[in-house]
Design a protein around this motif. Structure first.
Motif, short mmCIF file in Angstrom:
data_model
loop_
_atom_site.label_atom_id
_atom_site.label_comp_id
_atom_site.label_asym_id
_atom_site.label_seq_id
_atom_site.Cartn_x
_atom_site.Cartn_y
_atom_site.Cartn_z
N ALA A 292 0.82 -1.21 0.00
CA ALA A 292 0.00 0.00 0.00
C ALA A 292 0.85 1.26 0.00
O ALA A 292 0.62 2.19 -0.79
CB ALA A 292 -0.94 0.00 1.20
N ALA A 293 1.85 1.32 0.87
CA ALA A 293 2.68 2.52 0.96
C ALA A 293 3.57 2.68 -0.27
O ALA A 293 3.80 3.80 -0.74
CB ALA A 293 3.52 2.50 2.22
N LEU A 294 4.09 1.57 -0.79
CA LEU A 294 4.90 1.67 -2.01
C LEU A 294 4.06 2.13 -3.20
O LEU A 294 4.53 2.89 -4.05
CB LEU A 294 5.54 0.32 -2.34
CG LEU A 294 6.80 -0.05 -1.56
CD1 LEU A 294 7.28 -1.44 -1.97
CD2 LEU A 294 7.92 0.97 -1.80
N THR A 295 2.81 1.66 -3.27
CA THR A 295 1.92 2.13 -4.34
C THR A 295 1.75 3.64 -4.24
O THR A 295 1.87 4.37 -5.24
CB THR A 295 0.56 1.43 -4.25
OG1 THR A 295 0.73 0.03 -4.42
CG2 THR A 295 -0.38 1.95 -5.33
N ALA A 296 1.46 4.13 -3.04
CA ALA A 296 1.28 5.57 -2.86
C ALA A 296 2.57 6.32 -3.15
O ALA A 296 2.56 7.36 -3.84
CB ALA A 296 0.81 5.86 -1.42
#
Length: 326
Positions: free
Chosen positions: A132-136
């Motif tokens: 999730a954080a890497l996507t963002a």
């Protein structure tokens, strides 16, 4: 042969296809590490892949073990590994979109697809971060190159990717607007959102405009969110359509209006995870875990995630916590 617990599936279908099995423990190849998984995060792509969508085309026919988000302890290193050592607490999103097998007691992957986990959180919280954080991060930093003062609209701001996108965009100096149900607005303001829109109260495009970047985590498949987002962008503005991609028609509409639209897929990124860990430890990014369930309740977790009403992330507890956070 050393066996380990895992959650596997022999067919595509509903949560009932997930079953607890015993599989051979993997061994690290050169440049790889063996990680004892303490906690594993669940993402919408797991649900879609289980059903036959998502990354099923990459994984092929079952059986396979889902799960890409892991946090745990390095158990063993392969030849050529110099950045990690046994006993290190790490987190990562190994192999995506190929099979990582995170819903299991052990995973192996190239060492540089992991990073030291944030010191200030435990494994349950760390396992909620990578995909999730890497996507963002990759969407906002690498693809959109968000700059201070720009206006960023995040659809589904209260979800796994969304709540990280709000915080990272704010850290980059953007004016952050989010769409979410009204009951989640106060929480999102605490994460840094400047404006919030209840998408159930009326068309979001009537409430916001002059947006430089739209991070669309809903897609056209639900209610034409991507297409409607074109109406709120400034000339030259960028729409990143993450879950459903960009259709030829959407791309044509964007080009005709002097806008940009693109699809996006996250990839393993150890250096970015190290930077995200720093943001978490410095208090700039908070991790929201709605609930932690034991590995054996993976089917229940999938069923809950499919409702689309989760605040933040759901996590599976796989093994012992090990070293305490802090």
């Amino acid at each position: 042969m050393t066996l380990m617990r895992a959650i596997s599936q022999d067919a595509f279908g509903g949560p009932e296809v997930l079953r607890s099995v015993r599989l051979p423990r993997p061994e690290p190849l050169p440049t790889e590490v063996l990680v004892r998984v303490v906690s594993a995060g669940i993402n919408p792509v797991d649900v879609k892949t289980r059903e036959g969508g998502g990354m099923a085309g990459v994984l092929g026919e079952p059986p396979f073990v889902l799960g890409w988000d892991v946090s745990g302890v390095v158990e063993e290193i392969g030849f050529g590994v110099h950045t990690l050592r046994p006993g290190d607490e790490v987190y990562g999103m190994p192999w995506f979109p190929r099979q990582a097998g995170g819903f299991a007691e052990y995973v192996t992957a190239p060492s540089r697809q992991f990073a030291l986990k944030p010191r200030s959180v435990g494994h349950d919280e760390a396992a909620a971060v990578p995909l999730a954080a890497l996507t963002a991060w990759q969407a906002l930093v690498d693809a959109a190159d968000v700059r201070p003062g720009q206006r960023v609209l995040v659809h589904a701001a209260a979800g796994g990717v969304g709540h990280f996108a709000v915080q990272i965009a704010k850290h980059l100096g953007a004016h952050v607007i989010g769409t979410a149900r009204e009951g989640k607005h106060e929480w999102l303001r605490g994460l840094g959102a400047d404006e919030l829109i209840d998408y159930t109260a009326g068309p979001f495009e009537k409430e916001v405009g002059d947006v430089d970047v739209v991070i669309d985590l809903v897609g056209d498949g639900h209610d034409s969110t991507s297409t409607r987002s074109l109406d709120v962008l400034v000339p030259g503005g960028l729409l990143l359509a993450i879950p459903s991609g960009v259709s030829p028609d959407l791309l044509r509409q964007a080009e005709q209006r002097g806008l940009r639209a693109g699809a996006f897929l996250v990839e393993p990124d150890g250096p970015a995870l190290a930077r995200i860990a720093g943001l978490i430890d410095d208090g700039h990014v908070k991790v929201e875990v709605e609930e932690v369930l034991p590995l054996e309740r993976a089917a229940e977790a999938h069923e809950r995630l499919a409702t689309g009403r989760t605040r933040g992330k759901l996590v599976l507890r796989v093994g012992e916590q090990g070293t305490a956070a802090g």
